[in-house]
Design a protein around this motif. Structure first.
Motif, mmCIF file in Angstrom:
data_model
loop_
_atom_site.group_PDB
_atom_site.id
_atom_site.type_symbol
_atom_site.label_atom_id
_atom_site.label_comp_id
_atom_site.label_asym_id
_atom_site.label_seq_id
_atom_site.Cartn_x
_atom_site.Cartn_y
_atom_site.Cartn_z
ATOM 1 N N ALA A 1 -7.296 -4.134 2.099
ATOM 2 C CA ALA A 1 -7.768 -2.944 2.811
ATOM 3 C C ALA A 1 -8.465 -3.333 4.113
ATOM 4 O O ALA A 1 -8.291 -2.669 5.136
ATOM 5 N N SER A 2 -9.216 -4.433 4.093
ATOM 6 C CA SER A 2 -9.853 -4.913 5.327
ATOM 7 C C SER A 2 -8.801 -5.278 6.356
ATOM 8 O O SER A 2 -8.962 -5.004 7.553
ATOM 9 N N PRO B 1 -9.842 -5.011 -1.830
ATOM 10 C CA PRO B 1 -10.703 -4.960 -0.645
ATOM 11 C C PRO B 1 -10.252 -5.855 0.504
ATOM 12 O O PRO B 1 -10.387 -5.477 1.668
ATOM 13 N N LEU C 1 -9.739 6.839 5.241
ATOM 14 C CA LEU C 1 -10.057 5.561 5.894
ATOM 15 C C LEU C 1 -11.506 5.518 6.354
ATOM 16 O O LEU C 1 -12.154 4.473 6.296
ATOM 17 N N LEU D 1 -16.066 -1.554 3.913
ATOM 18 C CA LEU D 1 -15.243 -2.753 4.086
ATOM 19 C C LEU D 1 -15.783 -3.632 5.202
ATOM 20 O O LEU D 1 -15.861 -4.852 5.057
ATOM 21 N N VAL E 1 -13.809 4.486 3.504
ATOM 22 C CA VAL E 1 -13.816 3.075 3.109
ATOM 23 C C VAL E 1 -14.218 2.122 4.240
ATOM 24 O O VAL E 1 -14.751 1.044 3.982
ATOM 25 N N ARG E 2 -13.975 2.504 5.494
ATOM 26 C CA ARG E 2 -14.167 1.589 6.623
ATOM 27 C C ARG E 2 -15.572 0.992 6.679
ATOM 28 O O ARG E 2 -15.741 -0.227 6.811
ATOM 29 N N TRP F 1 -7.189 2.401 -4.009
ATOM 30 C CA TRP F 1 -6.462 1.180 -3.668
ATOM 31 C C TRP F 1 -7.373 0.232 -2.888
ATOM 32 O O TRP F 1 -7.371 -0.979 -3.126
ATOM 33 N N SER F 2 -8.162 0.770 -1.983
ATOM 34 C CA SER F 2 -9.082 -0.055 -1.194
ATOM 35 C C SER F 2 -10.140 -0.694 -2.086
ATOM 36 O O SER F 2 -10.540 -1.842 -1.854
ATOM 37 N N ARG F 3 -10.585 0.025 -3.100
ATOM 38 C CA ARG F 3 -11.556 -0.524 -4.051
ATOM 39 C C ARG F 3 -10.927 -1.695 -4.818
ATOM 40 O O ARG F 3 -11.548 -2.718 -5.040
ATOM 41 N N PHE G 1 0.833 -1.202 0.000
ATOM 42 C CA PHE G 1 0.000 0.000 0.000
ATOM 43 C C PHE G 1 0.872 1.258 0.000
ATOM 44 O O PHE G 1 0.671 2.179 -0.789
#
Length: 195
Positions: A102-103, A99, A165, A172, A168-169, A94-96, A66
């Motif tokens: 990112a989790s 996933p 964050l 996720l 996305v949190r 990046w989270s998309r 990351f």
């Protein structure tokens, strides 16, 4: 010529990422990783000395991958506000794209047993953390935020770390896709915080 290993470290770490996404760090055991890839337990022990080493490597590999992209965007030479907005947007993009990873990053190193890591693993983590702190300080300097302005420095950290964050949190944790507007919303909020 030697035959390539059937169960290499990346395959085992990928399985550990999947286990973390499904059940958190507690789900990452040597036997669970072996079972996930159809390997004998010995294959996992051959690559990782024990569970602390496995947990350290899955955490560090994810963070370092990351950070490689994040720093490329943040330190890429763009005007400071543009770089900040791009970096915040990168977190969401990046989270998309990743996933499960990112989790995993929603947990902290302590959740992955940092207290039991080797000195080398702790050094790698500390080096990455120091680089984040230094990059945020350099960005704050470039934005004209005085070193003694704690609130201004916190605003920079909020704009580049906490805000993306938070976008996305929720998704996720609920295992729902990020909305199509997530990057734009993040960028707009970061820009407003740094205006």
């Amino acid at each position: 010529m030697a035959r390539p290993p059937r169960f290499d470290s990346d395959l085992l770490l990928d399985a550990a990422v999947g286990l973390t996404a499904a059940g958190g760090p507690a789900a990452v055991t040597m036997s669970a990783v072996a079972k996930a890839v159809g390997a004998p337990s010995g294959s996992v022990y051959h690559r990782f000395a024990g569970r602390p080493a496995l947990l350290a490597e899955v955490w560090l590999r994810t963070v370092e991958r990351f950070q490689e992209g994040y720093f490329a965007v943040l330190d890429g030479g763009a005007e400071p506000r543009r770089a900040a907005c791009s970096a915040a947007r990168y977190v969401v993009a990046w989270s998309r794209e990743h996933p499960h990873e990112a989790s995993l990053l929603l947990y902290g190193a302590a959740d992955f047993g940092r207290a039991d890591w080797s000195e080398e693993h702790r050094r790698r983590a500390d080096t990455g953390n120091a680089r984040v702190i230094a990059s945020l300080a350099a960005l704050a300097d470039a934005l004209g935020v005085p070193a003694g302005d704690a609130q201004g420095r916190d605003r920079v950290a909020l704009a580049l770390i906490d805000l993306p964050l938070s976008v996305v949190r929720r998704h996720l944790r609920a295992d729902t896709p990020l909305p199509p507007h997530a990057e734009e919303l993040t960028e707009a909020c970061t820009a407003a915080l740094l205006a």
